[in-house]
Design a protein around this motif. Sequence first.
Motif, PDB file in Angstrom:
ATOM      1  N   UNK A   1      41.749  50.855  32.968  1.00 20.56           N
ATOM      2  CA  UNK A   1      41.431  49.213  33.853  1.00 20.56           C
ATOM      3  C   UNK A   1      42.496  48.229  33.234  1.00 20.56           C
ATOM      4  N   UNK A   2      42.986  48.425  32.440  1.00 15.41           N
ATOM      5  CA  UNK A   2      44.598  47.488  31.528  1.00 15.41           C
ATOM      6  C   UNK A   2      45.039  47.929  33.088  1.00 15.41           C
ATOM      7  N   UNK A   3      45.439  48.985  33.940  1.00 14.65           N
ATOM      8  CA  UNK A   3      46.637  49.626  34.725  1.00 14.65           C
ATOM      9  C   UNK A   3      46.453  48.624  36.329  1.00 14.65           C
ATOM     10  N   UNK A   4      45.034  48.559  36.659  1.00 21.13           N
ATOM     11  CA  UNK A   4      44.814  47.866  37.479  1.00 21.13           C
ATOM     12  C   UNK A   4      44.589  46.420  37.636  1.00 21.13           C
ATOM     13  N   UNK A   5      44.184  45.615  35.940  1.00 16.93           N
ATOM     14  CA  UNK A   5      44.331  44.452  36.672  1.00 16.93           C
ATOM     15  C   UNK A   5      45.991  43.461  35.784  1.00 16.93           C
ATOM     16  N   UNK A   6      46.496  44.407  34.873  1.00 23.28           N
ATOM     17  CA  UNK A   6      47.791  43.865  33.761  1.00 23.28           C
ATOM     18  C   UNK A   6      48.589  42.801  34.794  1.00 23.28           C
ATOM     19  N   UNK A   7      48.506  43.346  36.279  1.00 23.89           N
ATOM     20  CA  UNK A   7      49.877  42.228  36.681  1.00 23.89           C
ATOM     21  C   UNK A   7      48.991  41.430  37.903  1.00 23.89           C
ATOM     22  N   UNK A   8      47.431  40.662  37.261  1.00 27.01           N
ATOM     23  CA  UNK A   8      47.257  40.286  38.464  1.00 27.01           C
ATOM     24  C   UNK A   8      46.307  39.338  37.181  1.00 27.01           C
ATOM     25  N   UNK A   9      45.892  38.146  37.658  1.00 27.63           N
ATOM     26  CA  UNK A   9      45.162  36.572  36.977  1.00 27.63           C
ATOM     27  C   UNK A   9      44.006  37.497  36.559  1.00 27.63           C
ATOM     28  N   UNK A  10      43.467  37.516  35.300  1.00 28.07           N
ATOM     29  CA  UNK A  10      42.013  38.604  35.573  1.00 28.07           C
ATOM     30  C   UNK A  10      41.363  37.313  33.830  1.00 28.07           C
ATOM     31  N   UNK A  11      40.616  37.956  34.188  1.00 24.16           N
ATOM     32  CA  UNK A  11      39.167  37.359  32.839  1.00 24.16           C
ATOM     33  C   UNK A  11      38.924  38.151  32.338  1.00 24.16           C
TER      34      UNK A  11
END
Length: 486
Positions: free
Chosen positions: A284-294
Motif C-alpha cells: 500500500x505504501x508503494x502505491x501512494x508514497x509519491x502521492x499527496x495522501x492521508x
Amino acid sequence: MQYLKILVEDIHSVVIATNDQNGRPVTRVIDMMLYDNQGVYFLTAKGKEFYKQLINQKYVSLTGVKNKKSISLAGKVRSIGHEKLNEIFEKNTYMQKIYPGDTRSALDVFVLYEARGQYFDISDPAHIERGTISIGNVQTTISGYYVGKGCIGCKKCLDVCPQSCITFIKRSEIMFLNRLKSQKYVFGEKLNDQQLEVLKNQIETADAIVIGAGAGLSTAAGLTYSGERFEKYFFDFANEYGIKDMYSGGFYPFEDMETYWAWWSRHIYINRYMDAPGDVYANLLHLVENKDYFVITTNVDHQFQRAHFDKKRLFYMQGDYGLFQSVSPTIPKTYDNQDIIEKMMEAQGFVRNEKGIFDVPEDKNLLMKIPTSLIPKCPDDGLEMIPNLRVDNSFVQDLGWEEAYERYHDFMNHHQNKHILFLELGVGMNTPVIIKYPFWNYVEKNQNAYYACINFGEAGCQESIAKRSILINDDIAKVLRKLNNQ
C-alpha cells in the motif's frame, strides 16, 4: 461477512418464523449450515409444513442467541435444491448420522439471499457492541435517533450516556444519512482486469488520495485474532478460561489485575510491537508514497507507522495499543508503554528469539500472571492505567490525537473540490459513521471525487455514487499485489 460467520459457526441454531395457513406466526429451531457472499444456507425436508411455507411465502425472520451474542435477520429465501448439499454435510458432519447414506436426498437447501438485520453482543454490559447486517441487494438502513435543532453542542450528554453511543456530526451529514434511507445499496464483484485498470488510473491521476482503513486491512495483512497466532500466544488462556479468540478475550472478566495484564500485555505486544506477517502495508505504501495522501483508520495496531508511512499523514481515530492512559479521563495525557509491556512479557516466561522478538519457550512453561509491581500506575494521578482505546467515554484524546484530527481536516478542506480518490480498505458496518458514510458524503458532494472500496464480502456503496465508484469484493492483499504488478 464476519457476522454471518458468527451466525453459522458460533450461534448455529436459530429460531425461524413463518406464517401458517391462517396467517399466524409459527416458529421452529433450524441450524444455519453454511455462509458465503451469496447468503446463509439451511436445510429442511420436502413435505414438511415448513418446506411448504418457505416455497409459498419466500420470506422468513430469524433470531439466534448464544453466550449473550445475538443476530436477527429478516428477508427473502429461495430453494436451490441439492446445490451445496454435499458441502453442507462435509462441514456439518453430525448431519451424516441424522441422514445416513442416500436419505439426505429428502432434503432441500434454502438460501437467505436478501436480508437485513442486527448484531448485538452484551457479554460485557459496560461495552455493548452493535452492528448492522446486510445480505444481497437491500437498501441501506440507518438506525438511531437524531437530536433536534435545540441542541447547543455542549456535549454534556456524553457523560451520562451509559454506552457511549452518541456521535456528533454536522447537520449536513445528518441530511445525508437521511437520504441514505431511500437509496439502494450497490454491491461489488471479484477483481477483474477492467477494475484493475480503472483503479490504477485513479491512483495515478488523482490530485490526492484519502485512505480509510478498517479491521479488514490488518486481517488481510495476517493480523488475525484467531487461528495460529491466537493458539501460539494464548494456548494457556484458551485451556484455562475457554477463550476462543483475542477479541472476546479482551472482554473477559479476569479475577485479578495480575491476570488481566498478563492477557493484555500479550495482546498488545503481538498486535502492536510485532510487524504484520504479510506484505499488505508495504504494498500500500508503494502505491501512494509519491502521492499527496492521508490515512484515517479505526485500527489501533500502529501498522501504518511500522510500515514507514509518514506519521504526519496518519489519524488513528480510535486510539493506539502502544499508549496507556489513566482510568480517570481528567488527565488529558497518554504514555508510551513499550518498556512496561516488554517487562510483562519477560516476567511471564517469554524469551527473545534471534530477531529479538518475544517467543513462546520450547517447554511452553508460561505464567498467566504478572508481578503486582508491574501493574501500571499513572505517573500524574497515581491511579491504575488502561490501554488508550475508544471503548467508552473515558477515552483520552491527547494533544497528539487533537493535532492529527486538525491535520486530517485541513487536508480535506484543502482538497475539497479536487480530484480525490477515497480508497476504503477493509471497513465494515460496525462503525460506518467514522469512515464509510463520510467518504460517501464527500464523493456525493464533490463531482471530481472517486470512491474505491476493497473488502472481501462487504464491498458496496450507495446507488447515487455508483457511477463514480469501483467496488472490489476480493482479498485486499491480492488486489494490492496486482496493483503493484506482482
